[in-house]
Design an enzyme around this catalytic site. Structure first.
Site, PDB file in Angstrom:
ATOM      1  N   THR A  12      -4.186  -7.825  11.089  1.00  0.00           N
ATOM      2  CA  THR A  12      -4.987  -7.271   9.985  1.00  0.00           C
ATOM      3  C   THR A  12      -6.409  -7.811  10.070  1.00  0.00           C
ATOM      4  OG1 THR A  12      -5.214  -7.050   7.579  1.00  0.00           O
ATOM      5  CG2 THR A  12      -4.034  -9.001   8.358  1.00  0.00           C
TER       6      THR A  12
ATOM      7  N   HIS B   1       0.821  -1.218   0.000  1.00  0.00           N
ATOM      8  CA  HIS B   1       0.000   0.000   0.000  1.00  0.00           C
ATOM      9  C   HIS B   1       0.857   1.271   0.000  1.00  0.00           C
ATOM     10  CE1 HIS B   1      -3.722  -2.309   1.759  1.00  0.00           C
ATOM     11  NE2 HIS B   1      -3.461  -2.632   0.515  1.00  0.00           N
TER      12      HIS B   1
HETATM   13  N1  APR Z   1      -1.909  -6.787  18.295  1.00  0.00           N
HETATM   14  C1  APR Z   1      -2.446  -7.563  17.304  1.00  0.00           C
HETATM   15  N2  APR Z   1      -3.520  -7.196  16.588  1.00  0.00           N
HETATM   16  C2  APR Z   1      -4.072  -6.001  16.862  1.00  0.00           C
HETATM   17  C3  APR Z   1      -3.580  -5.144  17.878  1.00  0.00           C
HETATM   18  C4  APR Z   1      -2.444  -5.583  18.610  1.00  0.00           C
HETATM   19  N3  APR Z   1      -1.900  -4.865  19.591  1.00  0.00           N
HETATM   20  N4  APR Z   1      -4.356  -4.037  17.921  1.00  0.00           N
HETATM   21  C5  APR Z   1      -5.302  -4.202  16.984  1.00  0.00           C
HETATM   22  N5  APR Z   1      -5.139  -5.378  16.343  1.00  0.00           N
HETATM   23  C6  APR Z   1      -5.918  -5.946  15.228  1.00  0.00           C
HETATM   24  C7  APR Z   1      -7.394  -5.606  15.264  1.00  0.00           C
HETATM   25  O1  APR Z   1      -8.113  -6.554  16.038  1.00  0.00           O
HETATM   26  C8  APR Z   1      -7.773  -5.670  13.785  1.00  0.00           C
HETATM   27  O2  APR Z   1      -8.189  -6.968  13.409  1.00  0.00           O
HETATM   28  O3  APR Z   1      -5.416  -5.382  14.040  1.00  0.00           O
HETATM   29  C9  APR Z   1      -6.451  -5.342  13.056  1.00  0.00           C
HETATM   30  C10 APR Z   1      -6.417  -3.971  12.400  1.00  0.00           C
HETATM   31  O4  APR Z   1      -7.360  -3.934  11.382  1.00  0.00           O
HETATM   32  P1  APR Z   1      -7.567  -2.645  10.478  1.00  0.00           P
HETATM   33  O5  APR Z   1      -7.671  -1.433  11.318  1.00  0.00           O
HETATM   34  O6  APR Z   1      -8.670  -2.922   9.534  1.00  0.00           O
HETATM   35  O7  APR Z   1      -6.159  -2.513   9.683  1.00  0.00           O
HETATM   36  P2  APR Z   1      -5.672  -3.304   8.393  1.00  0.00           P
HETATM   37  O8  APR Z   1      -6.223  -4.673   8.344  1.00  0.00           O
HETATM   38  O9  APR Z   1      -4.188  -3.138   8.336  1.00  0.00           O
HETATM   39  O10 APR Z   1      -6.308  -2.440   7.223  1.00  0.00           O
HETATM   40  C11 APR Z   1      -6.049  -2.794   5.889  1.00  0.00           C
HETATM   41  O11 APR Z   1      -7.185  -0.873   5.091  1.00  0.00           O
HETATM   42  O12 APR Z   1      -7.710   1.354   5.302  1.00  0.00           O
HETATM   43  C12 APR Z   1      -6.931   0.452   4.644  1.00  0.00           C
HETATM   44  O13 APR Z   1      -4.976   0.896   3.486  1.00  0.00           O
HETATM   45  C13 APR Z   1      -5.458   0.707   4.781  1.00  0.00           C
HETATM   46  O14 APR Z   1      -3.648  -0.865   4.862  1.00  0.00           O
HETATM   47  C14 APR Z   1      -4.929  -0.554   5.401  1.00  0.00           C
HETATM   48  C15 APR Z   1      -5.976  -1.577   5.022  1.00  0.00           C
END
Ligand code: APR
Length: 230
Positions: free
Chosen positions: A174, A107
């Protein structure tokens, strides 16, 4: 089990304990900002000042953040000569690199700028603004080098090839809600990989993995790496 080829996909959860917010958790970025306004080409065309302001603030936060134990554990795994470990990240921070890892940024990166006219990329200044000129072609169509919704993520051919031959696929921090990354587990599974999810809590796609490990990344990832390489 002996996993020679390991592919790790990371998301915002791995950087949460480094002080960088996630997107979809309570209080996450998408509950405070409109995704359409700040993370789409249409949003940028409509209000480039707002979009640059959003990424300038995120760039400033990311510049202050330090890698946590999860980033360090992955770097240790990547150095282990018994395994061939690739890190693919959806994150636009540089915390994997700060911990000593090499990572494919599917990304893009906050620390890089992109010219929408000639495709030139360079290190972004701390503050980008509409009207900044491209150092290569001098036009002013410069933007953060991040992939917005509706745009094609980077490195997909290389990632596809890798998923077809990985022995182990691990998704860390994620939510599995954004494609194509959310589909990597099915691709890896289909090609015979063992699939593990490490997340604070089971994600909505946890059922697609053979194994899930729940807990904060800074604890769960080092324990998992220890189990794998001792
Ligand atoms: N340790 C492990 N997991 C965690 C922690 C932690 N301390 N804190 C939060 N999480 C988990 C949450 O439970 C959630 O499932 O991380 C995940 C974050 O999810 P999102 O906020 O949706 O982030 P992500 O999956 O990286 O988003 C994907 O979406 O908006 C776009 O481009 C952006 O790259 C991003 C993509």
């Amino acid at each position: 089990m002996n996993f020679r080829t390991i592919t790790i996909l990371t998301g915002a959860g791995i950087s949460a304990e480094s002080g960088l917010g996630t997107f979809r958790d309570e209080g996450g970025l998408w509950s405070r900002y409109s995704l359409k306004e700040v993370a789409t080409p249409e949003g940028f065309a409509a209000d480039p000042h707002k979009v640059h302001g959003f990424y300038n603030a995120r760039r400033a936060n990311a510049a202050e953040a330090l890698p946590n134990a999860a980033h360090h554990a992955i770097a240790r795994l990547q150095e282990d000569p018994r395994h061939d470990t690739m890190v693919i990240t959806q994150n636009v921070d540089r915390l994997h690199e700060a911990a000593g890892s090499r990572a494919l940024h599917m990304h893009g990166e906050l620390a890089r700028a992109l010219c929408a006219v000639c495709g030139h990329r360079w290190d972004a200044p701390a503050e980008m603004a509409p009207g900044d000129a491209c150092p290569a072609c001098a036009t002013t169509a410069t933007r953060p080098d991040v992939v917005w919704f509706g745009e094609m993520p980077y490195h997909l051919p290389e990632i596809d090839q890798r998923l077809a031959r990985t022995d182990l696929f691990v998704a860390i921090g994620t939510s599995g809600q954004v494609h194509p990354a959310a589909g990597f587990v099915e691709e890896a599974w289909m090609h015979g990989a063992h699939c593990v999810e490490i997340n604070l809590e089971p994600s909505e796609i946890a059922g697609l993995f053979h194994e899930t490990v729940n807990g904060p990344a800074s604890e769960a990832v080092p324990l998992w790496v220890d189990r794998l390489i001792g």
